[in-house]
Design a protein around this motif. Structure first.
Motif, PDB file in Angstrom:
ATOM      1  N   ALA A   1     -10.986   6.025   6.005  1.00 23.81           N
ATOM      2  CA  ALA A   1     -10.211   5.737   7.210  1.00 23.81           C
ATOM      3  C   ALA A   1      -9.349   4.497   7.022  1.00 23.81           C
ATOM      4  CB  ALA A   1     -11.152   5.552   8.399  1.00 23.81           C
ATOM      5  N   LEU A   2      -9.921   3.441   6.420  1.00 22.24           N
ATOM      6  CA  LEU A   2      -9.162   2.209   6.207  1.00 22.24           C
ATOM      7  C   LEU A   2      -8.014   2.433   5.227  1.00 22.24           C
ATOM      8  CD1 LEU A   2     -12.105  -0.352   6.021  1.00 22.24           C
ATOM      9  CD2 LEU A   2     -10.471  -0.060   7.888  1.00 22.24           C
ATOM     10  N   ALA A   3      -8.264   3.211   4.172  1.00 26.90           N
ATOM     11  CA  ALA A   3      -7.194   3.516   3.217  1.00 26.90           C
ATOM     12  C   ALA A   3      -6.079   4.306   3.893  1.00 26.90           C
ATOM     13  CB  ALA A   3      -7.757   4.301   2.033  1.00 26.90           C
ATOM     14  N   LEU A   4      -6.464   5.248   4.751  1.00 29.13           N
ATOM     15  CA  LEU A   4      -5.470   6.062   5.455  1.00 29.13           C
ATOM     16  C   LEU A   4      -4.614   5.200   6.382  1.00 29.13           C
ATOM     17  CD1 LEU A   4      -4.399   8.907   6.142  1.00 29.13           C
ATOM     18  CD2 LEU A   4      -6.146   9.028   7.930  1.00 29.13           C
ATOM     19  N   ILE A   5      -5.266   4.361   7.188  1.00 23.07           N
ATOM     20  CA  ILE A   5      -4.526   3.522   8.138  1.00 23.07           C
ATOM     21  C   ILE A   5      -3.661   2.506   7.401  1.00 23.07           C
ATOM     22  CG2 ILE A   5      -4.751   1.836   9.999  1.00 23.07           C
ATOM     23  CD1 ILE A   5      -7.389   3.239  10.750  1.00 23.07           C
ATOM     24  N   GLY A   6      -4.280   1.805   6.427  1.00 23.14           N
ATOM     25  CA  GLY A   6      -3.528   0.794   5.687  1.00 23.14           C
ATOM     26  C   GLY A   6      -2.351   1.382   4.932  1.00 23.14           C
ATOM     27  N   GLY A   7      -2.556   2.553   4.309  1.00 18.42           N
ATOM     28  CA  GLY A   7      -1.469   3.189   3.564  1.00 18.42           C
ATOM     29  C   GLY A   7      -0.322   3.604   4.461  1.00 18.42           C
ATOM     30  N   ILE A   8      -0.653   4.186   5.619  1.00 19.93           N
ATOM     31  CA  ILE A   8       0.398   4.622   6.545  1.00 19.93           C
ATOM     32  C   ILE A   8       1.191   3.425   7.074  1.00 19.93           C
ATOM     33  CG2 ILE A   8       0.808   5.620   8.828  1.00 19.93           C
ATOM     34  CD1 ILE A   8      -1.463   7.580   8.267  1.00 19.93           C
ATOM     35  N   ILE A   9       0.483   2.370   7.486  1.00 25.46           N
ATOM     36  CA  ILE A   9       1.170   1.201   8.034  1.00 25.46           C
ATOM     37  C   ILE A   9       2.036   0.535   6.969  1.00 25.46           C
ATOM     38  CG2 ILE A   9       0.856  -1.066   9.089  1.00 25.46           C
ATOM     39  CD1 ILE A   9       0.242   1.302  10.907  1.00 25.46           C
ATOM     40  N   LEU A  10       1.532   0.451   5.735  1.00 25.49           N
ATOM     41  CA  LEU A  10       2.339  -0.146   4.668  1.00 25.49           C
ATOM     42  C   LEU A  10       3.580   0.695   4.393  1.00 25.49           C
ATOM     43  CD1 LEU A  10       2.716  -2.349   2.591  1.00 25.49           C
ATOM     44  CD2 LEU A  10       1.274  -1.054   1.008  1.00 25.49           C
ATOM     45  N   LEU A  11       3.437   2.014   4.408  1.00 22.80           N
ATOM     46  CA  LEU A  11       4.605   2.883   4.222  1.00 22.80           C
ATOM     47  C   LEU A  11       5.623   2.685   5.339  1.00 22.80           C
ATOM     48  CD1 LEU A  11       3.102   6.287   3.007  1.00 22.80           C
ATOM     49  CD2 LEU A  11       4.671   4.796   1.749  1.00 22.80           C
ATOM     50  N   LEU A  12       5.133   2.570   6.577  1.00 19.03           N
ATOM     51  CA  LEU A  12       6.047   2.322   7.696  1.00 19.03           C
ATOM     52  C   LEU A  12       6.758   0.982   7.523  1.00 19.03           C
ATOM     53  CD1 LEU A  12       3.890   3.548  10.733  1.00 19.03           C
ATOM     54  CD2 LEU A  12       5.913   4.658   9.755  1.00 19.03           C
ATOM     55  N   GLY A  13       6.020  -0.027   7.058  1.00 17.86           N
ATOM     56  CA  GLY A  13       6.633  -1.329   6.831  1.00 17.86           C
ATOM     57  C   GLY A  13       7.703  -1.279   5.758  1.00 17.86           C
ATOM     58  N   ILE A  14       7.406  -0.581   4.655  1.00 18.10           N
ATOM     59  CA  ILE A  14       8.399  -0.446   3.585  1.00 18.10           C
ATOM     60  C   ILE A  14       9.621   0.314   4.090  1.00 18.10           C
ATOM     61  CG2 ILE A  14       8.837   0.660   1.358  1.00 18.10           C
ATOM     62  CD1 ILE A  14       5.967   0.013   0.576  1.00 18.10           C
ATOM     63  N   GLY A  15       9.380   1.371   4.881  1.00 13.66           N
ATOM     64  CA  GLY A  15      10.503   2.109   5.458  1.00 13.66           C
ATOM     65  C   GLY A  15      11.357   1.240   6.357  1.00 13.66           C
ATOM     66  N   SER A  16      10.695   0.400   7.171  1.00  6.89           N
ATOM     67  CA  SER A  16      11.429  -0.524   8.037  1.00  6.89           C
ATOM     68  C   SER A  16      12.252  -1.508   7.219  1.00  6.89           C
ATOM     69  CB  SER A  16      10.442  -1.273   8.939  1.00  6.89           C
ATOM     70  OG  SER A  16      11.091  -2.259   9.707  1.00  6.89           O
ATOM     71  N   ASP A  17      11.677  -1.997   6.111  1.00  7.12           N
ATOM     72  CA  ASP A  17      12.409  -2.922   5.236  1.00  7.12           C
ATOM     73  C   ASP A  17      13.644  -2.253   4.639  1.00  7.12           C
ATOM     74  OD1 ASP A  17      10.411  -4.720   5.762  1.00  7.12           O
ATOM     75  OD2 ASP A  17       9.340  -4.373   3.879  1.00  7.12           O
ATOM     76  N   LEU A  18      13.496  -0.992   4.237  1.00  8.58           N
ATOM     77  CA  LEU A  18      14.626  -0.273   3.638  1.00  8.58           C
ATOM     78  C   LEU A  18      15.741  -0.050   4.658  1.00  8.58           C
ATOM     79  CD1 LEU A  18      12.712   2.382   1.484  1.00  8.58           C
ATOM     80  CD2 LEU A  18      13.905   0.332   0.681  1.00  8.58           C
ATOM     81  N   ILE A  19      15.346   0.258   5.899  1.00  6.91           N
ATOM     82  CA  ILE A  19      16.352   0.433   6.957  1.00  6.91           C
ATOM     83  C   ILE A  19      17.091  -0.877   7.199  1.00  6.91           C
ATOM     84  CG2 ILE A  19      16.657   0.871   9.423  1.00  6.91           C
ATOM     85  CD1 ILE A  19      14.338   2.868   9.214  1.00  6.91           C
ATOM     86  N   GLU A  20      16.329  -1.979   7.238  1.00  6.09           N
ATOM     87  CA  GLU A  20      16.957  -3.289   7.450  1.00  6.09           C
ATOM     88  C   GLU A  20      17.910  -3.627   6.309  1.00  6.09           C
ATOM     89  OE1 GLU A  20      15.599  -7.985   7.827  1.00  6.09           O
ATOM     90  OE2 GLU A  20      14.140  -6.380   8.116  1.00  6.09           O
ATOM     91  N   ARG A  21      17.480  -3.347   5.080  1.00  3.86           N
ATOM     92  CA  ARG A  21      18.330  -3.634   3.920  1.00  3.86           C
ATOM     93  C   ARG A  21      19.602  -2.789   3.959  1.00  3.86           C
ATOM     94  NH1 ARG A  21      15.095  -3.338  -1.454  1.00  3.86           N
ATOM     95  NH2 ARG A  21      14.047  -5.000  -0.315  1.00  3.86           N
ATOM     96  N   HIS A  22      19.458  -1.526   4.346  1.00  2.25           N
ATOM     97  CA  HIS A  22      20.631  -0.657   4.449  1.00  2.25           C
ATOM     98  C   HIS A  22      21.583  -1.157   5.535  1.00  2.25           C
ATOM     99  CE1 HIS A  22      23.056   2.979   4.433  1.00  2.25           C
ATOM    100  NE2 HIS A  22      22.892   3.065   5.744  1.00  2.25           N
TER     101      HIS A  22
END
Length: 389
Positions: free
Chosen positions: A194-215
């Motif tokens: 469960a922790l791996a699932l939650i942490g992985g999803i949130i980190l992916l969302l964060g990376i996606g947010s960073d990419l949108i900001e960079r774009h």
């Protein structure tokens, strides 16, 4: 339901996120956090498979799996903090690692106590994750950042509680308790998955947010406010800073903005920036261009054929900011405005003069407009830190 399903939940989640983060790291090589995450989830998968395959009394393989698990937690925690431009404190990591390895060797080869070994594995795991919290809590600006910090706190707490569970017990007592190890292993695999699932999803969302900001930055749009950013503004004034068809420069700096962030939080500060950008965009309209060029600093370039004088546009902006009502900010928001006609000067000279005009407005008490004459070519730049005002 077959317990084997639960025992394979965590490895399956780790395998999926390993592949996902490898793909992200390959497609976005500049995003270092994806590399750390890919390595961390891969090592965690190896550690979990080794622990699953071992015999219950094989303490050496248990020790190896424990060490790999710590390495995985360190890599994943590094992925979290690298994304925010930080790193795990080296001295802290060194102390935690040395303590964990010393206890691990003692429980494996001297005491030969799996209960103490499990306590050590979980408590050191909690300590490793706690090392990421100072960076995550200090640099959390978005809701995704806060959820990620909360996830790390929850994960560290789970590891801590699992470790404390073993401290008052010895191996004989645990072995005598019917089904204890089976229940513990089931709980371990469920919470880890469960922790791996939650942490992985949130980190992916964060990376996606960073990419949108960079774009957004690359495309000339400020990701937060939706108006032009510094990149677009630099394009407007040109590499030589010529007049480029503009008649006047306005610089707007929000008053006491650092105090707003410190007292009411970055989320409230972001709402203030969005509202302020909306005021500038409405007040300038088709008479010029608006950009956010710094944290709380905005620039306006006015066309020569506008219906209002530059000083009137500046006053409209000041009044519009003062009239804002923003939830969470008692007393509202104000701004200091500097106005400079370009005349025969270059835009960069006018910008330096407008910067000094803003500084003068703040010295006079803030929430006011300060106009200066057209700058001369010899006007010096100011070194003041506007963000601190």
């Amino acid at each position: 339901m077959n317990e084997a399903i639960f025992f394979w939940l965590a490895p399956s989640v780790l395998a999926i996120f390993t592949l996902v983060f490898v793909a992200v790291a390959i497609s976005q090589p500049e995003h270092l956090s994806a590399r750390w995450a890919a390595a961390g989830f891969a090592v965690a998968l190896v550690a979990l498979l080794a622990d699953t395959a071992r015999e219950p009394d094989n303490l050496i393989l248990m020790a190896c799996a424990t060490a790999l698990h710590w390495v995985a937690l360190g890599l994943i925690s590094t992925a979290y903090v690298v994304r925010k431009g930080g790193r795990l404190p080296r001295r802290y990591v060194g102390i935690v690692a040395a303590t964990g390895l010393a206890v691990l060797l003692h429980t494996t080869f001297v005491e030969r106590d799996p209960a103490l070994g499990s306590a050590n594995a979980n408590l050191i795991g909690a300590a490793i994750q706690a090392g990421a919290l100072p960076v995550l809590l200090r640099r959390s600006r978005s809701i995704i950042d806060r959820i990620l910090a909360g996830t790390v706190i929850f994960a560290a707490s789970c590891y801590f509680l699992r470790g404390v569970l073993f401290l008052p017990r010895d191996a004989a007592e645990i072995d005598a308790a019917a089904g204890f190890w089976s229940l513990y292993n089931l709980t371990f695999y469920l919470t880890t998955g469960a922790l791996a699932l939650i942490g992985g999803i949130i980190l992916l969302l964060g990376i996606g947010s960073d990419l949108i900001e960079r774009h957004s930055r690359a495309s000339g749009t400020d990701h937060l406010t939706g108006i032009a950013n510094l990149r677009a503004f630099e394009g407007w004034i040109g590499t030589e800073g010529t007049r480029a068809g503009f008649a006047a420069v306005l610089l707007v700096d929000l008053d006491h903005f650092k105090a707003i962030n410190d007292r009411f939080g970055h989320e409230t500060g972001d709402r203030a920036l969005i509202a302020a950008a909306g005021v500038l965009d409405r007040m300038v309209g088709g008479e010029g261009r608006v950009a956010r060029i710094g944290g709380e600093e905005f620039a306006v370039l006015l066309y020569p054929d506008g219906q209002r004088r530059p000083s009137q546009v500046a006053e409209d902006i000041r009044a519009g900011l003062a009239g804002l009502e923003i939830a969470g900010i008692p007393g509202g928001l104000t701004g200091s405005v500097g106005v400079v006609p370009i005349g025969d000067a270059s835009l960069r000279q006018a910008l330096r003069a407008a910067d000094q005009a803003v500084y003068a407005a703040k010295r006079e008490g803030r929430n006011r407009v300060m106009s200066v004459d057209a700058p001369s070519g010899s006007l010096p730049a100011t070194d003041r830190p506007l963000a601190a005002e």
